[in-house]
Design a protein around this motif. Structure first.
Motif, PDB file in Angstrom:
ATOM      1  N   SER A  41      41.388  45.693  38.967  1.00 30.72           N
ATOM      2  CA  SER A  41      41.668  44.680  39.987  1.00 30.72           C
ATOM      3  C   SER A  41      42.200  45.377  41.235  1.00 30.72           C
ATOM      4  O   SER A  41      42.927  46.367  41.142  1.00 30.72           O
ATOM      5  CB  SER A  41      42.696  43.655  39.483  1.00 30.72           C
ATOM      6  OG  SER A  41      43.948  44.269  39.271  1.00 30.72           O
ATOM      7  N   GLN A  43      43.895  44.125  44.972  1.00 28.40           N
ATOM      8  CA  GLN A  43      44.362  42.997  45.768  1.00 28.40           C
ATOM      9  C   GLN A  43      45.122  43.503  46.990  1.00 28.40           C
ATOM     10  O   GLN A  43      45.914  44.440  46.881  1.00 28.40           O
ATOM     11  CB  GLN A  43      45.270  42.089  44.930  1.00 28.40           C
ATOM     12  CG  GLN A  43      44.550  41.415  43.771  1.00 28.40           C
ATOM     13  CD  GLN A  43      45.464  40.509  42.968  1.00 28.40           C
ATOM     14  OE1 GLN A  43      46.670  40.567  43.122  1.00 28.40           O
ATOM     15  NE2 GLN A  43      44.883  39.688  42.117  1.00 28.40           N
ATOM     16  N   LYS A 129      36.042  42.033  40.650  1.00 27.43           N
ATOM     17  CA  LYS A 129      36.176  40.645  40.215  1.00 27.43           C
ATOM     18  C   LYS A 129      34.859  40.068  39.716  1.00 27.43           C
ATOM     19  O   LYS A 129      34.844  39.026  39.077  1.00 27.43           O
ATOM     20  CB  LYS A 129      36.704  39.795  41.381  1.00 27.43           C
ATOM     21  CG  LYS A 129      38.136  40.131  41.780  1.00 27.43           C
ATOM     22  CD  LYS A 129      38.625  39.198  42.865  1.00 27.43           C
ATOM     23  CE  LYS A 129      40.073  39.508  43.241  1.00 27.43           C
ATOM     24  NZ  LYS A 129      40.585  38.612  44.312  1.00 27.43           N
TER      25      LYS A 129
END
Length: 409
Positions: A41, A43, A129
């Motif tokens: 991931s 972010q 994602k």
């Protein structure tokens, strides 16, 4: 340049976390892959600015890549590669035929990344994602072995199995959830509107009411007086639960608790066993090393508690123990699975044995899901009967007593 918080796994399968500067999430993914880290991931960490950023706000309303989009992508690219179509031409055709704009944009970015000289696995990893680490690991194996078309077919079969399991669970839980929601709505309506109307009638009796009636009237008065606070408390409880489950520790505790649920627990456990067996067998059959195969399998079980058990297996194997001893030390697998693993290790056909285990548990899960309604229905009938009995006794007992008094007079 912005800061990006990332989570990934190194070549040994260990979890790595940190923050990197980059122009975009794709740029950070390239940096991580260059360091031998597979991103899980990525972010952006700009704090409050992320909430007011127009692009982020718009992203809440745009279409997202669905599971079925990746499923179709895997099947179609397998067919094209098997037919001898070059990868760039295949991606161009898939981009033009994609009906989801989000998937079309992803395929276009992957194509541009390939044109820049990157490998397919690296290009797919730019979208963590959309393509999970299990998917990327399998594609990387296909690139190394030259069996990319076969890998995409295996990924399609695996994702089709995952989709089937989720749809079966949703279908099985639809009726019980509807009944529970209807019962909850009935309780609210009765306590807010029906019982207060009867309370005015009972006040004119001038006699002591039965205990059950007094309890119902007390609970109804409480709901009428405090329903705004109860509604706020319910909403706060939901948000608190979601925040707790969002944490690593809270999610693990909750998912460990779900395994102990009377009926759903065994279905969740068997489904996780089927996912583990199928994904581990797929990885082994594709030439993935054992430790990496265990890491891949841990990411597919859809339960963080069980995933932690499998990660513990990987650490045990890393110390030189066999897969059988690692499975025994995890205290999760049933004797049947342990026996199949033992036979598979002795015969050198561990992937075949685990594939058999996956099929066996898949059939068991299918049977459990088909009979789930029959298992839950008696419980729902008993609960509904108790609800009706309590309401009937509480409301009609005073009228029955009044009728007896009138007859005596």
């Amino acid at each position: 340049m912005a800061n990006f918080a990332y989570k990934g796994r190194d070549a040994a399968g260990k979890l790595v976390e940190g923050v990197l500067d980059g122009i975009s999430a794709g740029n950070v993914a390239d940096l991580l892959l260059g360091r031998g880290i597979t991103p899980l991931s990525i972010q952006e960490t700009r704090g409050g600015a992320k909430l007011v950023d127009l692009g982020v706000n718009l992203s809440l309303f745009k279409l997202k890549v669905e599971h079925v989009d990746i499923l179709l992508f895997s099947r179609q690219i397998h067919t094209l590669l098997k037919a001898g179509v070059p990868i760039m031409r295949a991606l161009g055709g898939l981009q033009e035929s994609a009906t989801n704009p989000a998937m079309k944009a992803v395929i276009g970015d992957v194509k541009e990344s390939l044109e820049a000289g990157r490998e397919l696995s690296v290009s797919l990893a730019r979208h963590p994602k959309v393509f999970g680490s299990f998917y990327i690991s399998m594609v990387r194996v296909g690139e190394a072995t030259g069996l990319l078309d076969e890998i995409f077919l295996r990924l399609f079969d695996h994702m089709e199995f995952e989709r089937y399991m989720r749809e079966q669970v949703k279908a099985a839980l639809r009726y019980p959830m509807f009944v529970v929601m209807a019962m909850a709505a009935a309780i609210v309506v009765v306590n807010l509107f029906v019982i207060p109307a009867f309370a005015k009638v009972f006040q004119g009796f001038g006699a002591e009411l039965p205990l059950m009636t007094r309890i119902l009237l007390g609970f109804s008065n409480f709901m009428v007086a405090w329903w705004p606070a109860m509604l706020v408390g319910l909403v706060a409880a939901v948000f608190a639960f979601r925040a707790w489950v969002a944490t690593t520790g809270g999610r693990m505790q909750w998912e460990a608790l779900t395994l102990r649920f009377p009926i759903a627990g065994k279905i969740i456990s068997k489904a996780a066993m089927a996912r583990f067996s199928r994904s581990f067998a797929l990885s082994m059959r594709s030439g993935v090393p054992v430790m990496q195969a265990l890491t891949n399998a841990a990411q597919t079980v859809d339960n963080s508690y069980i995933a932690a058990k499998i990660e513990g297996m990987r650490d045990t194997v890393e110390r030189g123990e066999s897969v059988l001893r690692a499975a025994i030390s995890s205290h999760f697998f049933t004797p049947v699975v342990l026996q199949m693993i033992s036979v598979g290790e002795e015969s050198g056909a561990l992937d075949d044995m685990l594939d058999e285990v996956g099929q066996m548990y898949q059939r068991e899960v299918e049977y459990e899901l088909k009979t789930l309604g029959q298992q839950i229905e008696p419980i729902l009938i008993v609960c509904l009967g108790v609800l009706v009995l309590v309401l009937a006794l509480g409301i009609f007992l005073p009228m029955w007593d009044l009728g007896k008094v009138a007859v005596k007079r």
